[in-house]
Design a protein around this motif. Structure first.
Motif, PDB file in Angstrom:
ATOM      1  N   PHE A 395       0.847  -1.198   0.000  1.00  0.00           N
ATOM      2  CA  PHE A 395       0.000   0.000   0.000  1.00  0.00           C
ATOM      3  C   PHE A 395       0.876   1.240   0.000  1.00  0.00           C
ATOM      4  CE2 PHE A 395      -1.861   3.557   2.288  1.00  0.00           C
ATOM      5  CZ  PHE A 395      -3.008   3.769   1.536  1.00  0.00           C
ATOM      6  N   MET A 396       0.481   2.221  -0.823  1.00  0.00           N
ATOM      7  CA  MET A 396       1.129   3.530  -0.759  1.00  0.00           C
ATOM      8  C   MET A 396       0.069   4.594  -0.891  1.00  0.00           C
ATOM      9  SD  MET A 396       4.693   3.342  -2.857  1.00  0.00           S
ATOM     10  CE  MET A 396       5.508   4.786  -2.199  1.00  0.00           C
ATOM     11  N   GLU A 397       0.123   5.541   0.020  1.00  0.00           N
ATOM     12  CA  GLU A 397      -0.913   6.573  -0.010  1.00  0.00           C
ATOM     13  C   GLU A 397      -0.696   7.524  -1.178  1.00  0.00           C
ATOM     14  OE1 GLU A 397      -1.163   9.008   3.455  1.00  0.00           O
ATOM     15  OE2 GLU A 397      -3.276   9.450   3.100  1.00  0.00           O
ATOM     16  N   ASP A 398       0.573   7.759  -1.436  1.00  0.00           N
ATOM     17  CA  ASP A 398       0.905   8.744  -2.439  1.00  0.00           C
ATOM     18  C   ASP A 398       1.922   8.110  -3.393  1.00  0.00           C
ATOM     19  OD1 ASP A 398       0.921  11.122  -3.681  1.00  0.00           O
ATOM     20  OD2 ASP A 398       2.166  12.164  -2.180  1.00  0.00           O
ATOM     21  N   PRO A 399       1.455   7.231  -4.273  1.00  0.00           N
ATOM     22  CA  PRO A 399       2.397   6.363  -4.998  1.00  0.00           C
ATOM     23  C   PRO A 399       3.045   7.038  -6.192  1.00  0.00           C
ATOM     24  CG  PRO A 399       0.160   5.892  -5.673  1.00  0.00           C
ATOM     25  CD  PRO A 399       0.061   6.997  -4.664  1.00  0.00           C
ATOM     26  N   PHE A 403       3.687   2.383  -9.498  1.00  0.00           N
ATOM     27  CA  PHE A 403       3.175   1.567  -8.394  1.00  0.00           C
ATOM     28  C   PHE A 403       1.738   1.168  -8.720  1.00  0.00           C
ATOM     29  CE2 PHE A 403       1.127   0.911  -4.292  1.00  0.00           C
ATOM     30  CZ  PHE A 403       2.076   0.164  -3.610  1.00  0.00           C
ATOM     31  N   ARG A 405      -0.012  -1.374  -7.037  1.00  0.00           N
ATOM     32  CA  ARG A 405      -0.715  -2.079  -5.970  1.00  0.00           C
ATOM     33  C   ARG A 405      -1.682  -1.126  -5.258  1.00  0.00           C
ATOM     34  NH1 ARG A 405       4.668  -3.975  -3.467  1.00  0.00           N
ATOM     35  NH2 ARG A 405       5.486  -2.382  -4.862  1.00  0.00           N
ATOM     36  N   THR A 407      -3.795   1.629  -3.329  1.00  0.00           N
ATOM     37  CA  THR A 407      -3.645   3.054  -3.052  1.00  0.00           C
ATOM     38  C   THR A 407      -5.068   3.600  -2.957  1.00  0.00           C
ATOM     39  OG1 THR A 407      -2.527   5.048  -3.865  1.00  0.00           O
ATOM     40  CG2 THR A 407      -3.448   3.584  -5.525  1.00  0.00           C
ATOM     41  N   ARG A 410      -8.117   2.840  -5.492  1.00  0.00           N
ATOM     42  CA  ARG A 410      -7.762   1.845  -6.518  1.00  0.00           C
ATOM     43  C   ARG A 410      -8.254   0.439  -6.145  1.00  0.00           C
ATOM     44  NH1 ARG A 410      -1.695   1.515  -8.006  1.00  0.00           N
ATOM     45  NH2 ARG A 410      -2.108   3.509  -9.040  1.00  0.00           N
ATOM     46  N   CYS A 422      -9.721   0.373  -2.094  1.00  0.00           N
ATOM     47  CA  CYS A 422      -9.392   1.107  -0.868  1.00  0.00           C
ATOM     48  C   CYS A 422     -10.250   2.371  -0.790  1.00  0.00           C
ATOM     49  CB  CYS A 422      -7.918   1.477  -0.871  1.00  0.00           C
ATOM     50  SG  CYS A 422      -7.455   2.456   0.557  1.00  0.00           S
ATOM     51  N   VAL A 425      -8.196   5.622   4.749  1.00  0.00           N
ATOM     52  CA  VAL A 425      -6.903   5.364   5.364  1.00  0.00           C
ATOM     53  C   VAL A 425      -6.928   5.911   6.784  1.00  0.00           C
ATOM     54  CG1 VAL A 425      -4.418   5.818   5.173  1.00  0.00           C
ATOM     55  CG2 VAL A 425      -5.825   5.683   3.104  1.00  0.00           C
TER      56      VAL A 425
END
Ligand code: ATP
Ligand code: MG
Length: 575
Positions: A395-399, A403, A405, A407, A410, A422, A425
């Motif tokens: 997971f990346m909030e600000d990819p 990226f 995967r 977020t 997405r 998602c 957060v």
């Protein structure tokens, strides 16, 4: 179409054996031996040697002895005798009733020495160790005769007998062969045959206070056992004239010594003395630490005997010292484990996910494939629940752009389960760290299939938060930071190149419940994370897994680079 690889050509030792068999040199017999000194645990270099020795015996219908070369009482221990047998057996070799000890020949060796004295070819010398070294000369300067060289046979017999009886202190006298102090081969400059050492031996206890030196003992051991091909490593090449000299003087059965190149591996050290230092100084957790190149370490790490045998076969046998890339060993273990490891899901660094639209108490059992490489391996069920864990770095909030995967906003696929999106957060107010995600799932995507051709760019693994079990996972990196650890700065040695980050222990991991009660030694592939093996530290309450290898294989890349290079890489020579 042929289904197997073409047979490889004979290595140079096989060629020697086949020529000997044709000429009848040893009456067609092939009898080898593996002669470890029980002063440490075996490493993969030894495996190269015993795979070769036992392998040749197997191939030519001969025999291979396991012989402990236990002529040095101060460094040898029963613990090592046991571990060496365990390791050789684990690799699948059988010495049948030929478990032998050099110490069983001490009386015979002594008799042979008396014979040499009687022939006027050995003498008792009173020089101490330092004087002996001085008299020996150097590679460029000839040696000088010992003042005791011309003692009579009677005097030598008397002194040698009294050496055996224990009349003289350690180091005060030696028995030396009378060969040639001017020989260009330093090994032939009246080598020491016996030394005085009042020490308790692990098998003969205090029966002896004189002990035979390696060069004297080794050829006699081979001769007594009627070994045909005595295979050793290259550093013994210029000991061969001495090996031959002793046997020729005595006129006893004479095996052929053959030397081959020892195995060296990048990013590690391979001598028992150095491994012992790492163990004794606590840089590793015992001889079977999974970072060590010991057989015990590789076993604990999750290597299979087949992998090690395949590796030894692939590197082959030759006459030139070189260093093999550790990536080749890792490549072999991946190829092997890929075929045989059941796949499971586990999360190394968990991040909680709540599926907002999933019923609170529902547990669904979803089918998962055990091993796509093995159609007979079948399927198992993995529980899906409202609360899950996924990998923190999935997971990346600000990819960044590439990226794909999870977020915010997405949709991705949870392996064997559902498409999830998602939607929220949750962060720790104080630190800003992401502590929980909220997602929604699409019930129509059960099993991970899209009902309407809708595509997602990533599939990630997961476990149920409530149904998974906790585990400790140990990740390993090379033990040394340098490809050739022996290359150290002035005044330092290989220890300065230890990798401080060679072990990473992750204690909050979660794995799917099918791993409950897994026995030490059981192997798995954790999807997307690599191959793992249950550590002997595991108990029924707490599971401990070692990562054997990640899934990223660097061997192909290295091989390609090597093909474009004129020569194999070698460590810088010390000046
Ligand atoms: P080390 O140098 O690691 O202490 P060693 O040679 O002293 O090893 P031994 O117990 O005498 O260890 O070795 C038993 C046999 O294994 C010998 O025939 C030796 O030549 C062989 N051997 C040891 N190390 C290697 C290696 N790196 N590659 C191939 N054969 C090896
Ligand atoms: Mg040795």
């Amino acid at each position: 179409m042929p289904t197997t690889d073409p047979p490889r050509s004979l290595n140079f030792i096989e060629q020697i054996i086949e020529n000997d068999n044709t000429s009848g040199k040893h009456d067609g017999r092939v009898h080898t031996r593996f002669p470890p000194e029980p002063n440490g645990y075996l490493h993969i270099g030894h495996a190269k040697s015993f795979c070769l020795n036992f392998g040749l015996a197997e191939k030519y219908g001969g025999k291979c002895n396991l012989r402990f070369d236990d002529t040095n009482p101060t460094k040898e221990e029963e613990e090592y005798v046991e571990s060496i047998q365990e390791d050789v057996r684990w690799l699948g070799f059988d010495w049948e009733d030929r478990l032998l000890f050099a110490s069983d020949y001490f009386e015979q060796m002594y008799e042979f020495a008396v014979e040499l004295v009687k022939q006027g070819k050995a003498y008792v010398c009173d020089l101490d160790a330092e004087q002996t070294r001085e008299f020996r000369g150097s590679l460029t300067a000839p040696g000088k005769d010992s003042p005791y060289r011309d003692r009579t046979v009677e005097e030598n017999l008397d002194l040698f007998t009294r050496m055996r009886k224990g009349e003289f202190p350690d180091g005060s006298r030696t028995l030396r062969a009378k060969i040639d102090m001017a020989s260009p081969n330093v090994n032939l400059r009246d080598p020491v045959v016996y030394r005085i050492l009042h020490a308790t031996h692990h098998r003969t206890a205090d029966a002896w206070c004189i002990y035979p030196m390696y060069d004297w003992a080794h050829g006699l051991e081979d001769s007594i056992e009627r070994i045909t091909h005595s295979i050793c490593t290259l550093e013994f090449e210029n000991h061969r004239p001495l090996y031959d000299w002793f046997l020729d003087q005595l006129g006893v059965y004479h095996p052929q010594q053959i030397e081959f190149a020892r195995l060296n591996l990048t990013y590690t050290v391979m001598s028992k003395r150095k491994l012992l230092r790492l163990v004794e100084q606590g840089h590793v957790d015992g001889w079977d630490d999974p970072r060590l190149p010991t057989i015990g370490g590789l076993r604990r790490r999750g290597y299979t005997p087949e992998t090690i045998r395949e590796f030894c076969d692939r590197i082959g046998v030759n006459k030139f010292n070189s260093t093999v890339e550790i990536a080749l060993l890792e490549h072999c273990v991946r190829a092997d484990l890929n075929k045989r490891s059941p796949r499971v899901m586990g999360v190394l660094r968990p991040l909680k996910v709540v599926i907002d639209n999933y019923p609170e108490d529902q547990i669904e059992q979803l089918d998962a494939v055990n091993n796509p490489e093995d159609p007979d391996a079948g399927t198992r069920q993995v529980p899906f629940t409202r609360e899950l864990y996924i990998e923190r770095d999935d997971f990346m909030e600000d990819p960044p752009k590439k990226f794909f995967r999870l977020t915010p906003g997405r949709e991705v696929r949870l392996r064997y389960a559902y498409f999830v999106t998602c939607v929220d957060v949750v962060k720790d107010e104080a630190t800003g760290e992401v502590v929980e995600l909220h997602c929604t799932y699409d019930p129509a995507t059960r099993g991970g299939d899209s009902p309407d051709g809708r595509k997602v760019k990533a599939t990630i693994h997961w476990v149920s938060a409530t149904q998974s079990i906790p585990a400790e996972i140990r990740l390993y990196d090379h033990l040394f930071t340098k490809e050739f650890p022996e290359e150290a700065e002035e005044g330092e040695d290989f220890m300065a190149n230890l990798n401080p980050a060679s072990l990473e222990r992750l204690t909050d991991c979660r794995v799917e419940p099918s791993l409950a009660g897994a026995e030490p030694g059981a192997r798995y592939q954790l999807e997307r994370q690599g191959y793992f093996c249950v550590d002997p530290d595991s108990t029924s309450e707490s599971l401990v897994l070692n990562r054997t290898a990640s899934l990223r294989d660097t061997w192909a890349k290295i091989q390609k680079a090597q093909q474009n290079k004129p020569k194999q890489k070698q460590p810088r020579r010390k000046k």
